[in-house]
Design an enzyme around this catalytic site. Structure first.
Site, short mmCIF file in Angstrom:
data_model
loop_
_atom_site.label_atom_id
_atom_site.label_comp_id
_atom_site.label_asym_id
_atom_site.label_seq_id
_atom_site.Cartn_x
_atom_site.Cartn_y
_atom_site.Cartn_z
N GLY A 8 54.83 18.78 43.63
CA GLY A 8 53.97 19.63 42.80
C GLY A 8 54.00 21.04 43.36
N ALA A 9 55.14 21.39 43.97
CA ALA A 9 55.25 22.64 44.73
C ALA A 9 55.24 23.89 43.86
CB ALA A 9 56.51 22.61 45.59
N GLY A 11 52.96 24.30 41.61
CA GLY A 11 51.58 24.43 41.15
C GLY A 11 50.75 25.34 42.05
N ARG A 85 41.99 19.51 36.31
CA ARG A 85 40.98 19.44 35.24
C ARG A 85 40.63 20.84 34.74
NH1 ARG A 85 34.96 18.75 37.86
NH2 ARG A 85 35.40 19.70 39.87
N HIS A 178 35.06 11.84 46.26
CA HIS A 178 35.24 13.29 46.08
C HIS A 178 34.82 13.55 44.63
CE1 HIS A 178 36.76 17.30 46.13
NE2 HIS A 178 37.76 17.06 45.30
N1 LIG Z 1 41.56 16.64 46.27
C1 LIG Z 1 41.19 17.90 46.19
O1 LIG Z 1 40.28 18.34 46.90
C2 LIG Z 1 41.90 18.80 45.23
C3 LIG Z 1 42.73 18.26 44.28
N2 LIG Z 1 43.34 19.06 43.38
C4 LIG Z 1 44.20 18.39 42.42
O2 LIG Z 1 45.56 18.69 42.72
C5 LIG Z 1 46.35 18.61 41.51
C6 LIG Z 1 47.16 19.89 41.35
O3 LIG Z 1 46.30 20.97 41.10
P1 LIG Z 1 46.88 22.43 40.77
O4 LIG Z 1 47.92 22.78 41.77
O5 LIG Z 1 45.74 23.33 40.56
O6 LIG Z 1 47.60 22.15 39.36
P2 LIG Z 1 48.85 22.92 38.72
O7 LIG Z 1 48.85 22.61 37.27
O8 LIG Z 1 48.85 24.34 39.15
O9 LIG Z 1 50.10 22.21 39.41
C7 LIG Z 1 50.41 20.88 39.13
C8 LIG Z 1 51.77 20.57 39.67
O10 LIG Z 1 52.06 19.21 39.31
C9 LIG Z 1 53.29 19.18 38.61
N3 LIG Z 1 53.26 18.13 37.58
C10 LIG Z 1 52.48 18.10 36.48
N4 LIG Z 1 52.78 17.01 35.73
C11 LIG Z 1 53.76 16.34 36.40
C12 LIG Z 1 54.50 15.17 36.14
N5 LIG Z 1 54.32 14.46 35.01
N6 LIG Z 1 55.42 14.78 37.04
C13 LIG Z 1 55.66 15.50 38.16
N7 LIG Z 1 54.99 16.64 38.46
C14 LIG Z 1 54.05 17.05 37.59
C15 LIG Z 1 53.47 20.56 37.98
O11 LIG Z 1 54.83 20.83 37.73
C16 LIG Z 1 52.89 21.44 39.08
O12 LIG Z 1 53.85 21.65 40.09
C17 LIG Z 1 45.34 18.36 40.38
O13 LIG Z 1 45.27 16.98 40.08
C18 LIG Z 1 44.03 18.84 40.98
O14 LIG Z 1 42.91 18.26 40.37
C19 LIG Z 1 43.22 20.41 43.40
C20 LIG Z 1 42.41 21.00 44.34
C21 LIG Z 1 41.68 20.25 45.32
O1 LIG Z 2 37.37 20.50 41.42
C1 LIG Z 2 38.59 20.28 41.21
O2 LIG Z 2 39.06 19.80 40.18
C2 LIG Z 2 39.52 20.60 42.34
C3 LIG Z 2 38.96 19.93 43.53
O3 LIG Z 2 38.97 18.72 43.64
C4 LIG Z 2 38.15 20.73 44.44
O4 LIG Z 2 38.40 21.92 44.61
O5 LIG Z 2 37.24 20.15 45.03
#
Ligand SMILES: NC(=O)C1=CN([C@@H]2O[C@H](COP(=O)(O)OP(=O)(O)OC[C@H]3O[C@@H](n4cnc5c(N)ncnc54)[C@H](O)[C@@H]3O)[C@@H](O)[C@H]2O)C=CC1
Ligand SMILES: O=C([O-])CC(=O)C(=O)O
Length: 317
Positions: A8-9, A11, A85, A178
């Site tokens: 997901g690099a 993103g 989301r 979370h």
């Molecule tokens: N656990 C946590 O505390 C956090 C979790 N997240 C989660 O991390 C994930 C990524 O967030 P962002 O970088 O903001 O999203 P983004 O939309 O900017 O990036 C998503 C990445 O996933 C890839 N992707 C999307 N669909 C795909 C598929 N079908 N197959 C392969 N790759 C795919 C995209 O090409 C992109 O590289 C989200 O699920 C988000 O909710 C984000 C921030 C904190």
């Molecule tokens: O809120 C989100 O969807 C992204 C996340 O998990 C966080 O920043 O805690």
């Protein structure tokens, strides 16, 4: 020295995580993996990051690929692939869509990098950790999620501000989902080594307000600027540094627990764990009554969503 791969690099989180991880001295190789069709963007990311390495004096071999099999030989693989989301959505709304992506990815990782540690960031992170564990076939110590580490850091910062102390003086933890059912451990919260309830200003602490702020932090940031980036990016780097430095720090991550905490478990959820180069090891804990009840509720909620997602995944195959 270590190879770290980021999925997901292209993103928001993946790109910034690549930057923060490149600062870790044990990292010698970094692979950015994106979807086919994103080669130009990945090439651009590599050039831009390389410039930052040159400006900073970092010596990391950087490459990109759209083939996950190139993750072979990775010490740590970070999965940020999946949909984020919108501010009006709950993280759990993403569960099935992201589970399909995570299951497929995890299967390939289990085959091409059986010795790696698999670090899940994709939301809902507790459910995705369970999916990654099942479909990778890796051992529980090898698979973990960002869990409530970032939530714990958010609470830490609010407490430091309230007591007007440096953030490094505050130790606190949030366990559980979370998400909305997360549980703050006030019993494990200290300032300068002193239990928070023993401090004179404790009685005025707006504890509920603080935890509500933590619960809605992600949503508020997404509403204002589209994505949470810097918090997760730094939190990811802390965990990778802890692993590669074999630091044995206790951080709160999502991990499969059997019944380490008051007999409650059989789920992947945020718990304090000792983290080193071999992986993630949950710490058996003794909690207060209200914390046990809150944690049991959170576990039930995540267990139910996880079971539903697993069932749908099997049906869809
Ligand atoms: N656990 C946590 O505390 C956090 C979790 N997240 C989660 O991390 C994930 C990524 O967030 P962002 O970088 O903001 O999203 P983004 O939309 O900017 O990036 C998503 C990445 O996933 C890839 N992707 C999307 N669909 C795909 C598929 N079908 N197959 C392969 N790759 C795919 C995209 O090409 C992109 O590289 C989200 O699920 C988000 O909710 C984000 C921030 C904190
Ligand atoms: O809120 C989100 O969807 C992204 C996340 O998990 C966080 O920043 O805690």
């Amino acid at each position: 020295m270590a190879k770290v791969t980021i999925l997901g690099a292209t993103g928001n989180v993946g790109t910034f995580a690549a930057h923060t991880i490149s600062e870790i001295p044990y990292v010698s190789d970094m692979l950015l993996v994106g979807r086919p069709g994103r080669e130009h963007y990945l090439a651009g990311c590599c050039r831009d990051l390389s410039d930052s390495f040159a400006a900073r004096g970092t010596d990391v071999r950087l490459s990109y690929s759209t083939d996950l099999l190139d993750a072979e030989g990775s010490d740590v693989i970070i999965c940020t692939a999946g949909v984020p989301r919108r501010a009006d959505q709950n993280r759990n709304d993403l569960a099935f869509e992201n589970a399909q992506i995570t299951a497929k990815t995890a299967e390939t990782i289990g085959q091409c990098a059986p010795d790696t540690l698999l670090f899940v960031v994709t939301n809902p992170v507790d459910v995705m950790t369970a999916v990654a564990l099942k479909y990778s076939g890796l051992k529980p110590r090898q698979v973990f999620g960002l869990g409530t580490h970032l939530d714990s850091m958010r609470l830490k910062s609010l407490i430091a501000r309230y007591f007007r102390v440096h953030v490094s003086e505050v130790h606190t933890r949030i366990i559980g989902e979370h998400g909305d059912s997360m549980v703050p451990l006030w019993s494990a919260t200290t300032i300068g080594g002193i239990r928070i309830s023993n401090l004179p200003t404790f009685s005025g602490l707006p504890a509920q307000e603080m935890i509500d702020t933590v619960k809605t932090s992600g949503e508020a940031i997404i509403r204002d600027k589209g994505a949470t980036v810097y918090g997760p990016g730094e939190a990811i780097a802390t965990l990778v540094r802890t692993i590669l430095g074999n630091e044995n720090r206790i951080l709160t991550v999502s991990r499969y627990i059997k019944r380490e905490i008051h007999g409650i478990g059989d789920v992947c959820i945020g718990v304090p764990a000792r983290i080193n180069r071999d992986g993630v090891f949950p710490i058996p804990l003794s909690l207060e009554e209200d914390e046990i009840a809150g944690f049991a509720e959170s576990v039930e909620k995540i267990r139910k969503i996880t079971a539903e997602v697993m069932e749908r995944l099997e049906e869809a195959r």
